[in-house]
Design a protein around this motif. Sequence first.
Motif, PDB file in Angstrom:
ATOM      1  N   LEU A  71       7.756   8.308 -35.341  1.00  0.00           N
ATOM      2  CA  LEU A  71       7.763   8.182 -36.792  1.00  0.00           C
ATOM      3  C   LEU A  71       8.582   9.286 -37.443  1.00  0.00           C
ATOM      4  O   LEU A  71       9.070   9.138 -38.549  1.00  0.00           O
ATOM      5  N   THR A  72       8.694  10.425 -36.760  1.00  0.00           N
ATOM      6  CA  THR A  72       9.450  11.560 -37.295  1.00  0.00           C
ATOM      7  C   THR A  72      10.431  12.029 -36.238  1.00  0.00           C
ATOM      8  O   THR A  72      10.230  11.806 -35.045  1.00  0.00           O
ATOM      9  N   PRO A  73      11.493  12.712 -36.648  1.00  0.00           N
ATOM     10  CA  PRO A  73      12.425  13.239 -35.647  1.00  0.00           C
ATOM     11  C   PRO A  73      11.762  14.344 -34.827  1.00  0.00           C
ATOM     12  O   PRO A  73      10.834  15.006 -35.295  1.00  0.00           O
ATOM     13  N   PRO A  74      12.204  14.536 -33.581  1.00  0.00           N
ATOM     14  CA  PRO A  74      11.592  15.568 -32.745  1.00  0.00           C
ATOM     15  C   PRO A  74      11.822  16.966 -33.303  1.00  0.00           C
ATOM     16  O   PRO A  74      12.825  17.230 -33.971  1.00  0.00           O
ATOM     17  N   ILE A  75      10.891  17.879 -33.035  1.00  0.00           N
ATOM     18  CA  ILE A  75      11.001  19.263 -33.478  1.00  0.00           C
ATOM     19  C   ILE A  75      11.898  20.011 -32.511  1.00  0.00           C
ATOM     20  O   ILE A  75      11.660  20.005 -31.304  1.00  0.00           O
ATOM     21  N   GLU A  76      12.931  20.636 -33.029  1.00  0.00           N
ATOM     22  CA  GLU A  76      13.873  21.365 -32.193  1.00  0.00           C
ATOM     23  C   GLU A  76      13.179  22.517 -31.476  1.00  0.00           C
ATOM     24  O   GLU A  76      12.463  23.300 -32.097  1.00  0.00           O
ATOM     25  N   GLY A  77      13.346  22.602 -30.161  1.00  0.00           N
ATOM     26  CA  GLY A  77      12.825  23.710 -29.382  1.00  0.00           C
ATOM     27  C   GLY A  77      11.352  23.637 -29.055  1.00  0.00           C
ATOM     28  O   GLY A  77      10.804  24.566 -28.460  1.00  0.00           O
ATOM     29  N   TYR A  78      10.672  22.546 -29.410  1.00  0.00           N
ATOM     30  CA  TYR A  78       9.230  22.456 -29.180  1.00  0.00           C
ATOM     31  C   TYR A  78       8.909  22.453 -27.686  1.00  0.00           C
ATOM     32  O   TYR A  78       8.048  23.193 -27.229  1.00  0.00           O
ATOM     33  N   ASN A  79       9.605  21.620 -26.932  1.00  0.00           N
ATOM     34  CA  ASN A  79       9.338  21.546 -25.489  1.00  0.00           C
ATOM     35  C   ASN A  79       9.606  22.879 -24.806  1.00  0.00           C
ATOM     36  O   ASN A  79       8.848  23.301 -23.935  1.00  0.00           O
ATOM     37  N   GLU A  80      10.688  23.541 -25.203  1.00  0.00           N
ATOM     38  CA  GLU A  80      11.010  24.833 -24.603  1.00  0.00           C
ATOM     39  C   GLU A  80       9.917  25.860 -24.899  1.00  0.00           C
ATOM     40  O   GLU A  80       9.552  26.662 -24.035  1.00  0.00           O
ATOM     41  N   LYS A  81       9.366  25.816 -26.109  1.00  0.00           N
ATOM     42  CA  LYS A  81       8.299  26.738 -26.482  1.00  0.00           C
ATOM     43  C   LYS A  81       7.053  26.505 -25.623  1.00  0.00           C
ATOM     44  O   LYS A  81       6.432  27.458 -25.149  1.00  0.00           O
ATOM     45  N   ILE A  82       6.700  25.252 -25.383  1.00  0.00           N
ATOM     46  CA  ILE A  82       5.539  24.918 -24.563  1.00  0.00           C
ATOM     47  C   ILE A  82       5.762  25.363 -23.117  1.00  0.00           C
ATOM     48  O   ILE A  82       4.875  25.955 -22.490  1.00  0.00           O
ATOM     49  N   VAL A  83       6.949  25.107 -22.585  1.00  0.00           N
ATOM     50  CA  VAL A  83       7.252  25.494 -21.201  1.00  0.00           C
ATOM     51  C   VAL A  83       7.215  27.009 -21.064  1.00  0.00           C
ATOM     52  O   VAL A  83       6.660  27.550 -20.096  1.00  0.00           O
ATOM     53  N   GLU A  84       7.786  27.704 -22.040  1.00  0.00           N
ATOM     54  CA  GLU A  84       7.793  29.174 -22.008  1.00  0.00           C
ATOM     55  C   GLU A  84       6.365  29.723 -22.070  1.00  0.00           C
ATOM     56  O   GLU A  84       6.002  30.645 -21.332  1.00  0.00           O
ATOM     57  N   ALA A  85       5.529  29.163 -22.923  1.00  0.00           N
ATOM     58  CA  ALA A  85       4.139  29.613 -23.030  1.00  0.00           C
ATOM     59  C   ALA A  85       3.392  29.351 -21.724  1.00  0.00           C
ATOM     60  O   ALA A  85       2.592  30.175 -21.285  1.00  0.00           O
ATOM     61  N   ALA A  86       3.652  28.224 -21.084  1.00  0.00           N
ATOM     62  CA  ALA A  86       3.001  27.917 -19.814  1.00  0.00           C
ATOM     63  C   ALA A  86       3.443  28.885 -18.732  1.00  0.00           C
ATOM     64  O   ALA A  86       2.633  29.338 -17.911  1.00  0.00           O
ATOM     65  N   LYS A  87       4.714  29.249 -18.726  1.00  0.00           N
ATOM     66  CA  LYS A  87       5.221  30.213 -17.738  1.00  0.00           C
ATOM     67  C   LYS A  87       4.583  31.575 -17.959  1.00  0.00           C
ATOM     68  O   LYS A  87       4.200  32.247 -17.004  1.00  0.00           O
TER      69      LYS A  87
END
Length: 109
Positions: free
Chosen positions: A83-99
């Motif tokens: 419904l909305t465009p994807p948030i830029e950098g969201y996936n990278e932020k999640i991966v970085e937090a998991a690391k």
Amino acid sequence: MITLGVVDGDKVPKYELTVEGGRRLAKEYSRILMRKHRARQVAETGLLKCKKEAIEALPEGLKEAALVPDLTPFPVNRFMAMLTPPIEGYNEKIVEAAKRQSSVKGKLR
């Protein structure tokens, strides 16, 4: 989400819950879920009724074609609807937090 560092654990409200209070909350939650379930059933029934009426309004040749189910599978490379465009950098932020979290856990062992 707290362990990944996305949500601050200090900002999450803390509640003290008794057994009786837990039962009361469980009953209320069950009531809410049942209301949603019944509303969904009513909506689905209405949609099915509209679908049947629309098929009945078609000419005979089209009515027969409309009653044949389409069982072809979706394409493998089909993208998920959003419904909305994807948030830029969201996936990278999640991966970085998991690391970061996994590296902290590694040090604790």
